[in-house]
Design an enzyme around this catalytic site. Structure first.
Site, PDB file in Angstrom:
ATOM      1  N   THR A  83      43.403 -16.821 -35.531  1.00 26.28           N
ATOM      2  CA  THR A  83      44.511 -16.184 -36.254  1.00 26.28           C
ATOM      3  C   THR A  83      43.955 -15.352 -37.405  1.00 26.28           C
ATOM      4  O   THR A  83      42.931 -15.686 -37.992  1.00 26.28           O
ATOM      5  CB  THR A  83      45.511 -17.222 -36.796  1.00 26.28           C
ATOM      6  OG1 THR A  83      44.911 -17.965 -37.872  1.00 26.28           O
ATOM      7  CG2 THR A  83      45.949 -18.195 -35.707  1.00 26.28           C
TER       8      THR A  83
ATOM      9  N   GLY B  46      38.201  -8.927 -42.291  1.00 25.07           N
ATOM     10  CA  GLY B  46      37.630  -9.972 -43.138  1.00 25.07           C
ATOM     11  C   GLY B  46      36.924 -11.087 -42.391  1.00 25.07           C
ATOM     12  O   GLY B  46      36.177 -10.859 -41.431  1.00 25.07           O
TER      13      GLY B  46
ATOM     14  N   TYR C   1      48.370 -20.816 -53.727  1.00 16.15           N
ATOM     15  CA  TYR C   1      47.243 -20.703 -52.806  1.00 16.15           C
ATOM     16  C   TYR C   1      46.409 -21.980 -52.807  1.00 16.15           C
ATOM     17  O   TYR C   1      46.111 -22.548 -51.756  1.00 16.15           O
ATOM     18  CB  TYR C   1      46.377 -19.508 -53.187  1.00 16.15           C
ATOM     19  CG  TYR C   1      45.189 -19.301 -52.276  1.00 16.15           C
ATOM     20  CD1 TYR C   1      45.336 -18.684 -51.047  1.00 16.15           C
ATOM     21  CD2 TYR C   1      43.917 -19.726 -52.658  1.00 16.15           C
ATOM     22  CE1 TYR C   1      44.252 -18.486 -50.201  1.00 16.15           C
ATOM     23  CE2 TYR C   1      42.827 -19.533 -51.832  1.00 16.15           C
ATOM     24  CZ  TYR C   1      42.991 -18.915 -50.600  1.00 16.15           C
ATOM     25  OH  TYR C   1      41.909 -18.737 -49.767  1.00 16.15           O
TER      26      TYR C   1
END
Length: 326
Positions: free
Chosen positions: A8, A13, A193
């Site tokens: 996913t 990146g 986060y």
């Protein structure tokens, strides 16, 4: 038989770099890039095929921040593949991180400077928001969407006589102090986060407890400080070039799952001489709390499924009404 690997957030990146490493290690695997932006996914596929001409690369539309998208993607996966060998849960977001300048300079000249740069503790504040499903966006994208995907794919992940690996991209920023079991979506905090990454660490531990006997093994990795869209948003690029180590994520791809410690996070590191290596570090995880979180996510799954069904029924009724009055 070729291995089936799903990644996913694979279009850029860490995810894209991981796909490159995986194809270098095994050019015969079936690689599925599960991405939200299909234009970027196609570009990533083309880039990979440039260096791996004969690679088998599939594309899948998946927005892990959307319950409906996760359910649709899972259905598509089940129609394409009869099993999954590796599921890399890499997609994630970090909302508009703001550097606390005062905390930065205070920490810069303190004993805590190394820990501050390694974990961003006390350095960043973030503002989260609700998504279209009524969930906190960071929680939904970094944790719940992946949890729901695993739940939907259990028929492929848990098969008799077959071993499946689930690998979560975590972070050194995953800290217990940022997470509250009474506020699992982090509605009332400023570090969504960090909270979501710590929660994913706990869910990995819970998954091993519940699913190892069914052939599913979960691991957690920390790629280190890597240049991605997330890190560029925190501090200027020139700063990161001074402290960025080299990623070594595919190490887990080569290991037997039974030999890995389910309570360890595998950190990608680089020595002073430039040698890449992986180091397991014990996670600060409370077993009972991870079970509570697992149960809460199961309950939340029931709630969001019910709401989604109600919303879909209302949409169908509205569409029928419009047809009737034409």
């Amino acid at each position: 038989m070729e291995k089936v690997v799903i990644v996913t957030g694979a279009n850029s990146g860490i995810g894209l770099a991981l796909c490159e490493r995986l194809l270098t290690e095994d050019s015969q695997l079936r690689l599925c890039l599960a991405c939200r932006n299909m234009q970027r996914a196609e570009a990533a596929r083309s880039a990979l095929l440039t260096s791996h001409i004969d690679a088998h690369i599939d594309l899948l539309h998946l927005d892990v921040g959307s319950v409906q998208s996760v359910l649709n993607a899972a259905q598509e996966i089940k129609s394409r593949y009869s099993r999954i060998d590796f599921l890399y849960l890499n997609a994630g977001i970090m909302p508009n991180p703001q550097v606390d300048v005062r905390a930065f300079f205070k920490g810069l000249f303190s004993r805590n400077v190394i820990n501050m740069f390694a974990t961003a503790e006390g350095l960043l504040t973030q503002q989260d928001r609700l998504n279209s499903d009524g969930l906190q966006e960071v929680f939904a994208t970094n944790l719940f969407g992946h949890f729901l995907l695993i739940r939907e794919l259990e028929p492929l992940l848990c098969q008799s006589g077959h071993t499946t690996r689930v690998v979560w991209t975590s972070s050194s920023n995953a800290r217990r102090s940022a997470f509250s079991i009474d506020d699992i979506q982090h509605r009332n905090g400023t570090e969504p986060y960090s909270s979501s990454k710590y929660a994913s660490d706990m869910i990995s531990v819970a998954l091993n407890r519940h699913k190892n006997s069914q052939g599913l093994f979960s691991s957690v990795i920390c790629p280190g400080l890597v240049m991605t869209n997330l890190t560029y948003g925190i501090l200027p690029s020139f700063f990161w070039t001074l402290i960025m180590p080299i990623m070594w994520l595919h190490w887990l791809f080569l290991q037997k799952p039974e030999s890995l410690d389910p309570r360890a996070k595998y950190h990608s590191l680089t020595s002073g001489l430039g040698t890449n290596y992986t180091q397991p570090r014990q996670m600060d995880i409370d077993g009972e709390m991870s079970e509570v979180l697992f149960s809460k996510l199961l309950e939340l799954e029931k709630v969001v499924r019910r709401k989604l069904n109600e919303r879909n029924s209302e949409d169908k009724a509205h569409q029928q009404y419009l047809r009737d009055i034409e």
